[in-house]
Design a protein around this motif. Structure first.
Motif, PDB file in Angstrom:
ATOM      1  N   ARG A  76      -1.776   6.074  -7.568  1.00 52.52           N
ATOM      2  CA  ARG A  76      -1.730   4.689  -8.025  1.00 52.52           C
ATOM      3  C   ARG A  76      -0.448   3.979  -7.599  1.00 52.52           C
ATOM      4  O   ARG A  76      -0.292   2.779  -7.834  1.00 52.52           O
ATOM      5  CB  ARG A  76      -1.859   4.631  -9.549  1.00 52.52           C
ATOM      6  N   ALA A  77       0.471   4.716  -6.992  1.00 56.97           N
ATOM      7  CA  ALA A  77       1.752   4.141  -6.597  1.00 56.97           C
ATOM      8  C   ALA A  77       1.634   3.300  -5.334  1.00 56.97           C
ATOM      9  O   ALA A  77       0.716   3.479  -4.528  1.00 56.97           O
ATOM     10  CB  ALA A  77       2.776   5.262  -6.384  1.00 56.97           C
TER      11      ALA A  77
ATOM     12  N   MET B 266       0.831  -1.205   0.000  1.00 61.66           N
ATOM     13  CA  MET B 266       0.000   0.000   0.000  1.00 61.66           C
ATOM     14  C   MET B 266       0.860   1.247   0.000  1.00 61.66           C
ATOM     15  O   MET B 266       1.990   1.231   0.469  1.00 61.66           O
ATOM     16  CB  MET B 266      -0.903   0.016   1.244  1.00 61.66           C
ATOM     17  N   GLU B 267       0.352   2.325  -0.533  1.00 61.76           N
ATOM     18  CA  GLU B 267       1.072   3.589  -0.569  1.00 61.76           C
ATOM     19  C   GLU B 267       1.280   4.114   0.843  1.00 61.76           C
ATOM     20  O   GLU B 267       0.420   4.024   1.704  1.00 61.76           O
ATOM     21  CB  GLU B 267       0.261   4.608  -1.368  1.00 61.76           C
ATOM     22  N   ARG B 268       2.454   4.660   1.109  1.00 63.50           N
ATOM     23  CA  ARG B 268       2.738   5.289   2.386  1.00 63.50           C
ATOM     24  C   ARG B 268       2.314   6.750   2.308  1.00 63.50           C
ATOM     25  O   ARG B 268       2.811   7.505   1.472  1.00 63.50           O
ATOM     26  CB  ARG B 268       4.240   5.214   2.674  1.00 63.50           C
TER      27      ARG B 268
ATOM     28  N   TRP C  88       7.137   2.850  -7.251  1.00 61.66           N
ATOM     29  CA  TRP C  88       7.389   3.886  -6.255  1.00 61.66           C
ATOM     30  C   TRP C  88       7.329   5.237  -6.940  1.00 61.66           C
ATOM     31  O   TRP C  88       7.864   5.405  -8.044  1.00 61.66           O
ATOM     32  CB  TRP C  88       8.758   3.693  -5.603  1.00 61.66           C
ATOM     33  N   PHE C  89       6.686   6.187  -6.300  1.00 61.31           N
ATOM     34  CA  PHE C  89       6.534   7.529  -6.871  1.00 61.31           C
ATOM     35  C   PHE C  89       7.521   8.472  -6.195  1.00 61.31           C
ATOM     36  O   PHE C  89       7.460   8.678  -4.983  1.00 61.31           O
ATOM     37  CB  PHE C  89       5.107   8.036  -6.683  1.00 61.31           C
ATOM     38  N   CYS C  90       8.423   9.020  -6.973  1.00 63.47           N
ATOM     39  CA  CYS C  90       9.436   9.946  -6.463  1.00 63.47           C
ATOM     40  C   CYS C  90       8.863  11.366  -6.534  1.00 63.47           C
ATOM     41  O   CYS C  90       8.467  11.827  -7.611  1.00 63.47           O
ATOM     42  CB  CYS C  90      10.702   9.826  -7.307  1.00 63.47           C
TER      43      CYS C  90
ATOM     44  N   LEU D  31       2.607   4.937 -14.446  1.00 61.13           N
ATOM     45  CA  LEU D  31       1.288   4.782 -13.828  1.00 61.13           C
ATOM     46  C   LEU D  31       0.160   5.363 -14.670  1.00 61.13           C
ATOM     47  O   LEU D  31      -0.989   5.413 -14.225  1.00 61.13           O
ATOM     48  CB  LEU D  31       1.292   5.449 -12.446  1.00 61.13           C
ATOM     49  N   LEU D  32       0.479   5.791 -15.883  1.00 62.29           N
ATOM     50  CA  LEU D  32      -0.531   6.391 -16.750  1.00 62.29           C
ATOM     51  C   LEU D  32      -1.489   5.313 -17.242  1.00 62.29           C
ATOM     52  O   LEU D  32      -1.066   4.240 -17.669  1.00 62.29           O
ATOM     53  CB  LEU D  32       0.155   7.077 -17.934  1.00 62.29           C
TER      54      LEU D  32
END
Length: 229
Positions: A214-215, A1-3, A166-168, A149-150
């Motif tokens: 969505r990350a 899950m996303e943090r 992972w989203f930077c 993630l598009l």
């Protein structure tokens, strides 16, 4: 899950542990690092690969999305030269196909064949075919790019080929400053660099920012890395 951003940011050691855990039973895993232009994706990917491979035999490979840029001659034919870097200026279907090929390699280390991926020459701003060998020993592939993630067009095929994304994320002012400086390093004068960042790059950044939720994990672009040994 996303943090959530309100939670403590992950440490670099925590990220290394999470990346290692993606590989199970010698099955090759693919980790994606997404984010807007200038957010620090490439730095994060490079540091992860370097640190993980310090253990001994290289078992982690890096395959950037940028190798799937369309060449300038094709962008000119399509009338997209001034949109370079936008989603439609990449071979998204080719990128998704390569990720699928890499992920579906179920042969163990030392078996199978080398898979060649395209690279991207920053000085020329052109893709280079067959520039990156992914050896059978690679059990984890790290791939970074804006549009992982598009959910539109052929880009929708990419996410299913990634074990995690992972989203930077970086402070917007710092991100823009870094991006202008990068364009200047690779040949643009200051005014041209600023205009490109506030125009084409910003439209792309806004599109990428909308995919953040969505990350699986949000990583700050200001992450502290250990000193090189």
């Amino acid at each position: 899950m996303e943090r959530p951003l309100s939670s403590p940011a992950p440490t670099f050691d925590e990220l290394l542990g999470r990346a290692r855990a993606l590989v199970r039973d010698d099955r090759r895993a693919v980790l994606g690092v997404a984010g807007s232009p200038g957010a620090g994706k490439t730095t994060l990917a490079e540091r992860l690969v370097r640190a993980l491979n310090d253990d001994g035999t290289p078992w982690v490979a890096q395959v950037p999305m940028d190798g799937f840029h369309l060449a300038d001659v094709e962008l000119a034919r399509l009338g997209l030269r001034d949109r370079k870097g936008a989603p439609e200026t990449f071979d998204a279907a080719g990128y998704a196909a390569l990720l699928r090929r890499l992920r579906e390699d179920t042969q163990g280390p030392g078996e199978g064949e080398i898979v060649y991926a395209p690279g991207f020459e920053r000085v020329l701003e052109q893709p280079v075919a067959g520039a990156i060998p992914v050896f059978p020993s690679a059990r984890l592939v790290v791939t970074e790019g804006n549009y992982l993630l598009l959910g539109q067009g052929s880009w929708a095929r990419v996410r299913s080929q990634l074990d995690e994304v992972w989203f930077c994320e970086l402070d917007e002012g710092e991100r823009v400053r870094r991006l202008v400086a990068r364009h200047e390093v690779f040949g643009k004068d200051h005014d041209t660099a600023v205009a490109w960042v506030r125009g084409t790059d910003q439209r792309n950044a806004d599109l990428v920012a909308a995919t953040r939720d969505r990350a699986d994990l949000v990583v700050p672009g200001s992450l502290r890395y250990p000193a090189a040994g």
